[in-house]
Scaffold this motif. Structure first.
Motif, PDB file in Angstrom:
ATOM      1  N   ASN A  79       0.832  -1.205   0.000  1.00 48.79           N
ATOM      2  CA  ASN A  79       0.000   0.000   0.000  1.00 48.79           C
ATOM      3  C   ASN A  79       0.864   1.252   0.000  1.00 48.79           C
ATOM      4  O   ASN A  79       2.060   1.208   0.295  1.00 48.79           O
ATOM      5  CB  ASN A  79      -0.907   0.012   1.239  1.00 48.79           C
ATOM      6  CG  ASN A  79      -1.743  -1.244   1.357  1.00 48.79           C
ATOM      7  OD1 ASN A  79      -2.308  -1.702   0.373  1.00 48.79           O
ATOM      8  ND2 ASN A  79      -1.813  -1.801   2.562  1.00 48.79           N
ATOM      9  N   ASP A  80       0.247   2.377  -0.301  1.00 50.86           N
ATOM     10  CA  ASP A  80       0.897   3.683  -0.216  1.00 50.86           C
ATOM     11  C   ASP A  80       0.329   4.431   0.983  1.00 50.86           C
ATOM     12  O   ASP A  80      -0.888   4.400   1.216  1.00 50.86           O
ATOM     13  CB  ASP A  80       0.649   4.499  -1.495  1.00 50.86           C
ATOM     14  CG  ASP A  80       1.271   3.856  -2.727  1.00 50.86           C
ATOM     15  OD1 ASP A  80       2.169   3.012  -2.555  1.00 50.86           O
ATOM     16  OD2 ASP A  80       0.850   4.194  -3.846  1.00 50.86           O
ATOM     17  N   TYR A  81       1.198   5.122   1.733  1.00 57.19           N
ATOM     18  CA  TYR A  81       0.768   5.841   2.926  1.00 57.19           C
ATOM     19  C   TYR A  81       1.294   7.274   2.899  1.00 57.19           C
ATOM     20  O   TYR A  81       2.305   7.569   2.249  1.00 57.19           O
ATOM     21  CB  TYR A  81       1.293   5.151   4.190  1.00 57.19           C
ATOM     22  CG  TYR A  81       0.849   3.708   4.331  1.00 57.19           C
ATOM     23  CD1 TYR A  81      -0.369   3.386   4.929  1.00 57.19           C
ATOM     24  CD2 TYR A  81       1.664   2.666   3.864  1.00 57.19           C
ATOM     25  CE1 TYR A  81      -0.764   2.058   5.060  1.00 57.19           C
ATOM     26  CE2 TYR A  81       1.261   1.343   3.990  1.00 57.19           C
ATOM     27  CZ  TYR A  81       0.053   1.044   4.583  1.00 57.19           C
ATOM     28  OH  TYR A  81      -0.353  -0.258   4.711  1.00 57.19           O
TER      29      TYR A  81
ATOM     30  N   ILE B 295       5.591  10.562   1.988  1.00 57.10           N
ATOM     31  CA  ILE B 295       5.035   9.372   1.353  1.00 57.10           C
ATOM     32  C   ILE B 295       5.847   8.162   1.778  1.00 57.10           C
ATOM     33  O   ILE B 295       7.083   8.170   1.714  1.00 57.10           O
ATOM     34  CB  ILE B 295       5.053   9.500  -0.184  1.00 57.10           C
ATOM     35  CG1 ILE B 295       4.205  10.692  -0.641  1.00 57.10           C
ATOM     36  CG2 ILE B 295       4.539   8.229  -0.835  1.00 57.10           C
ATOM     37  CD1 ILE B 295       4.974  11.956  -0.856  1.00 57.10           C
TER      38      ILE B 295
ATOM     39  N   SER C  28       6.092   4.127   0.946  1.00 58.01           N
ATOM     40  CA  SER C  28       5.642   3.066   0.048  1.00 58.01           C
ATOM     41  C   SER C  28       6.850   2.281  -0.436  1.00 58.01           C
ATOM     42  O   SER C  28       7.997   2.745  -0.348  1.00 58.01           O
ATOM     43  CB  SER C  28       4.893   3.657  -1.158  1.00 58.01           C
ATOM     44  OG  SER C  28       5.747   4.514  -1.903  1.00 58.01           O
TER      45      SER C  28
ATOM     46  N   GLU D 209       7.122   1.273  -3.609  1.00 57.36           N
ATOM     47  CA  GLU D 209       7.360   1.724  -4.977  1.00 57.36           C
ATOM     48  C   GLU D 209       7.497   3.244  -5.007  1.00 57.36           C
ATOM     49  O   GLU D 209       6.843   3.957  -4.246  1.00 57.36           O
ATOM     50  CB  GLU D 209       6.214   1.289  -5.892  1.00 57.36           C
ATOM     51  CG  GLU D 209       6.035  -0.226  -5.992  1.00 57.36           C
ATOM     52  CD  GLU D 209       7.202  -0.913  -6.678  1.00 57.36           C
ATOM     53  OE1 GLU D 209       7.863  -0.253  -7.513  1.00 57.36           O
ATOM     54  OE2 GLU D 209       7.448  -2.099  -6.390  1.00 57.36           O
ATOM     55  N   SER D 210       8.311   3.741  -5.912  1.00 54.46           N
ATOM     56  CA  SER D 210       8.530   5.179  -6.023  1.00 54.46           C
ATOM     57  C   SER D 210       7.237   5.904  -6.391  1.00 54.46           C
ATOM     58  O   SER D 210       6.485   5.445  -7.256  1.00 54.46           O
ATOM     59  CB  SER D 210       9.590   5.465  -7.080  1.00 54.46           C
ATOM     60  OG  SER D 210       9.672   6.859  -7.345  1.00 54.46           O
ATOM     61  N   PRO D 211       6.963   7.030  -5.712  1.00 55.67           N
ATOM     62  CA  PRO D 211       5.762   7.807  -6.049  1.00 55.67           C
ATOM     63  C   PRO D 211       5.956   8.706  -7.261  1.00 55.67           C
ATOM     64  O   PRO D 211       5.052   9.461  -7.617  1.00 55.67           O
ATOM     65  CB  PRO D 211       5.564   8.648  -4.786  1.00 55.67           C
ATOM     66  CG  PRO D 211       6.949   8.880  -4.280  1.00 55.67           C
ATOM     67  CD  PRO D 211       7.705   7.615  -4.586  1.00 55.67           C
TER      68      PRO D 211
ATOM     69  N   TRP E 123       9.808  10.993  -0.250  1.00 52.03           N
ATOM     70  CA  TRP E 123       9.508   9.556  -0.248  1.00 52.03           C
ATOM     71  C   TRP E 123      10.434   8.794   0.691  1.00 52.03           C
ATOM     72  O   TRP E 123      11.650   8.903   0.616  1.00 52.03           O
ATOM     73  CB  TRP E 123       9.645   9.004  -1.665  1.00 52.03           C
ATOM     74  CG  TRP E 123       9.504   7.517  -1.771  1.00 52.03           C
ATOM     75  CD1 TRP E 123       8.583   6.718  -1.163  1.00 52.03           C
ATOM     76  CD2 TRP E 123      10.329   6.638  -2.549  1.00 52.03           C
ATOM     77  NE1 TRP E 123       8.772   5.404  -1.510  1.00 52.03           N
ATOM     78  CE2 TRP E 123       9.825   5.319  -2.367  1.00 52.03           C
ATOM     79  CE3 TRP E 123      11.430   6.847  -3.404  1.00 52.03           C
ATOM     80  CZ2 TRP E 123      10.400   4.221  -3.004  1.00 52.03           C
ATOM     81  CZ3 TRP E 123      11.986   5.748  -4.029  1.00 52.03           C
ATOM     82  CH2 TRP E 123      11.484   4.440  -3.832  1.00 52.03           C
TER      83      TRP E 123
ATOM     84  N   ARG F 174      -3.565   5.514   4.856  1.00 45.67           N
ATOM     85  CA  ARG F 174      -3.471   4.716   3.628  1.00 45.67           C
ATOM     86  C   ARG F 174      -4.157   5.460   2.492  1.00 45.67           C
ATOM     87  O   ARG F 174      -5.247   6.000   2.639  1.00 45.67           O
ATOM     88  CB  ARG F 174      -4.134   3.359   3.847  1.00 45.67           C
ATOM     89  CG  ARG F 174      -4.119   2.451   2.617  1.00 45.67           C
ATOM     90  CD  ARG F 174      -4.786   1.121   2.908  1.00 45.67           C
ATOM     91  NE  ARG F 174      -4.944   0.336   1.687  1.00 45.67           N
ATOM     92  CZ  ARG F 174      -5.527  -0.856   1.658  1.00 45.67           C
ATOM     93  NH1 ARG F 174      -6.002  -1.394   2.784  1.00 45.67           N
ATOM     94  NH2 ARG F 174      -5.639  -1.515   0.513  1.00 45.67           N
ATOM     95  N   GLN F 175      -3.495   5.468   1.332  1.00 43.40           N
ATOM     96  CA  GLN F 175      -4.048   6.179   0.176  1.00 43.40           C
ATOM     97  C   GLN F 175      -4.866   5.253  -0.725  1.00 43.40           C
ATOM     98  O   GLN F 175      -4.610   4.057  -0.792  1.00 43.40           O
ATOM     99  CB  GLN F 175      -2.899   6.800  -0.632  1.00 43.40           C
ATOM    100  CG  GLN F 175      -2.094   7.806   0.156  1.00 43.40           C
ATOM    101  CD  GLN F 175      -2.948   8.960   0.660  1.00 43.40           C
ATOM    102  OE1 GLN F 175      -3.395   9.802  -0.140  1.00 43.40           O
ATOM    103  NE2 GLN F 175      -3.171   9.007   1.954  1.00 43.40           N
TER     104      GLN F 175
END
Length: 488
Positions: free
Chosen positions: A384-386, A440, A442, A444-446, A454, A487-488
């Motif tokens: 997930n992305d936060y 951010i 996560s 994976e890179s945003p 990040w 969480r996004q």
């Protein structure tokens, strides 16, 4: 034993007590229905064993840490007593044990039994954070320069036995030690791998010397834990079972927890001979003696005692797996303020922290909020992305510096090659139009536009640790708190 009220009642009795004033009669009913507790051959019960285990746990964990760290310099990862062991590089990806990636650490185990020990530290260059911390064998904080001065000038610290009346160097800060052994840690801030060389220059100026040079190094003449100090009751220390094999990444607290009753209490009895408790611990020591554990004497349990010992230790381990009630919990983060480092008779808090980190600074030296769940209470996961949204002027309040690091759920660094392992006050975080900042988190890179904000996260479940070195009061008392992990 003087423990927080939470631990002084069996769980069913505590439930009855909380019902209402009318619960007084219900409490007696619960007690009446409770089956009699099994007793050992000498009459003690599992609650006494649990209290004794909780009281002694920090000393056993500390003893294991010293045993693992001190020894012949030729042994990998070890150094003689009264000798610095300098980290020469930052921890690599995948390193376990919640390592800091923003400080270069120098550590030493001191033995003050033969002579006071003088520690000399160089002045930190302008803007270079340096913190010297020392803890007694019970993990109580003895000294921390960051409590008052995160960027100290040259330091001279004299660690002396309790009651020492000799003459010390005029410029030395006297630190009286009740225990024979003292753990010393000096942390120097490092701004990435390229900065390690500059930090190592400070390490070359660190010195540990006996007050009386003619006495030489205590480490050369005194192997770890031999003989009693200042004088055991038996004159000869009891045998202690060797530590069982454990992974190199296992913490001293985890190893202490893995010991069976005989090994645990035998090590505790031996360590007590060298590291006496505080005067306030007299009631706890009396209860310890009641189950047959006395400083410097062999521990002899009977075979018939095993069920009570096992039940008591199981109860104590459950205590140590539960966050103590005096923790600060806000926005999904948990940390400790009052009482840390200066525990008094709060044995549960001291043992809880010793299980996770052998020595923890006072609230003025460092606070470390930790989050393992998002704002909805779900476990953090790299799938997930936060976002952590800091309102304007609400970044961590510190006198020193702050960092944010992502670890696996077991406390290891991400094992993949990532652009960075932490974010800190030195990073150029991009602000929103209103002055707020979004961090951010996560795996994976945003994208390039948000790369400056990040923090890479491990691929699976993970935890976040925010270290505030020399925090301001609003961070250590909970007035300020890290934002929720959304969480996004």
């Amino acid at each position: 034993m003087n423990l927080p009220r939470r631990w002084t009642f069996p769980l069913n009795a505590a439930f009855c007590l909380s019902a209402s004033i009318a619960g007084v009669s219900l409490l007696s009913g619960c007690a009446a229905n409770k089956p009699p507790e099994a007793k050992a051959s000498t009459g003690w019960v599992k609650d006494q064993v649990a209290d004794a285990y909780t009281f002694g746990f920090p000393l056993v964990a500390s003893d294991i840490a010293r045993e693992r760290a001190s020894g012949n310099a030729a042994q990998s990862g070890r150094a003689p007593l009264n000798t610095f062991r300098h980290a020469s590089a930052l921890p690599p990806v995948g390193a376990a044990g919640w390592p800091s990636v923003d400080t270069l650490d120098s550590t030493a185990w001191l033995d003050v039994s033969a002579d006071p020990v003088i520690v000399s530290l160089p002045a930190a260059p302008r803007g270079r954070y340096l913190d010297a911390r020392a803890f007694d064998a019970w993990t109580n904080a003895l000294y921390s320069s960051a409590d008052t001065t995160p960027y100290p000038k040259m330091q001279s610290i004299a660690f002396v036995p309790a009651g020492f009346s000799g003459t010390l160097p005029a410029d030395a800060t006297r630190v009286e030690c009740r225990t024979r052994y003292v753990w010393l840690s000096v942390r120097v801030r490092v701004n990435g791998p390229r900065d390690v060389r500059e930090a190592r220059k400070l390490q070359t100026g660190m010195r540990i010397e006996p007050l009386t040079p003619a006495k030489g190094s205590v480490a050369d003449a005194t192997p770890a834990v031999t003989g009693a100090w200042p004088g055991g009751s038996s004159g000869q220390q009891p045998a202690v079972p060797p530590l069982p094999a454990a992974p190199p990444t296992a913490s001293p607290g985890a190893q202490a927890e893995s010991l069976d009753a005989r090994a645990f209490f035998a090590r505790l009895a031996r360590s007590l001979d060298d590291n006496p408790p505080a005067t306030a611990d007299t009631p706890a020591m009396s209860r310890l003696a009641a189950i047959g554990v006395k400083p410097g004497e062999p521990v002899q349990f009977k075979t018939t005692d095993a069920p009570v010992l096992d039940a008591g230790i199981a109860e104590a381990r459950e205590r140590l797996s539960t966050v103590p009630p005096n923790a600060i919990t806000k926005n999904g983060w948990t940390w400790f303020g009052d009482g840390v480092g200066n525990y008094g008779t709060d044995y549960t808090l001291r043992a809880y922290l010793a299980r996770r980190q052998t020595a923890t600074s006072t609230k003025d030296g460092e606070t470390k909020p930790v989050a393992s769940v998002d704002s909805d209470g779900h476990a953090l996961n790299g799938a997930n992305d936060y976002v952590l949204h800091f309102e304007p002027n609400q970044l961590p309040p510190v006198r020193g510096f702050w960092t944010l690091t992502a670890y696996t759920k077991d406390g290891a660094l991400a094992d993949a090659k990532v652009p960075r392992l932490s974010l800190s006050d030195r990073d150029r975080l991009k602000k929103n139009r209103d002055g707020s900042i979004d961090v951010i988190v996560s795996s994976e890179s945003p994208g390039k536009a948000r790369a400056s904000n990040w923090l890479p996260a491990p691929a699976g479940e993970f935890q976040l640790a925010m270290r505030l070195y020399a925090p301001k009061p609003q961070a250590s008392d909970g007035t300020w708190a890290p934002p929720p992990v959304q969480r996004q």
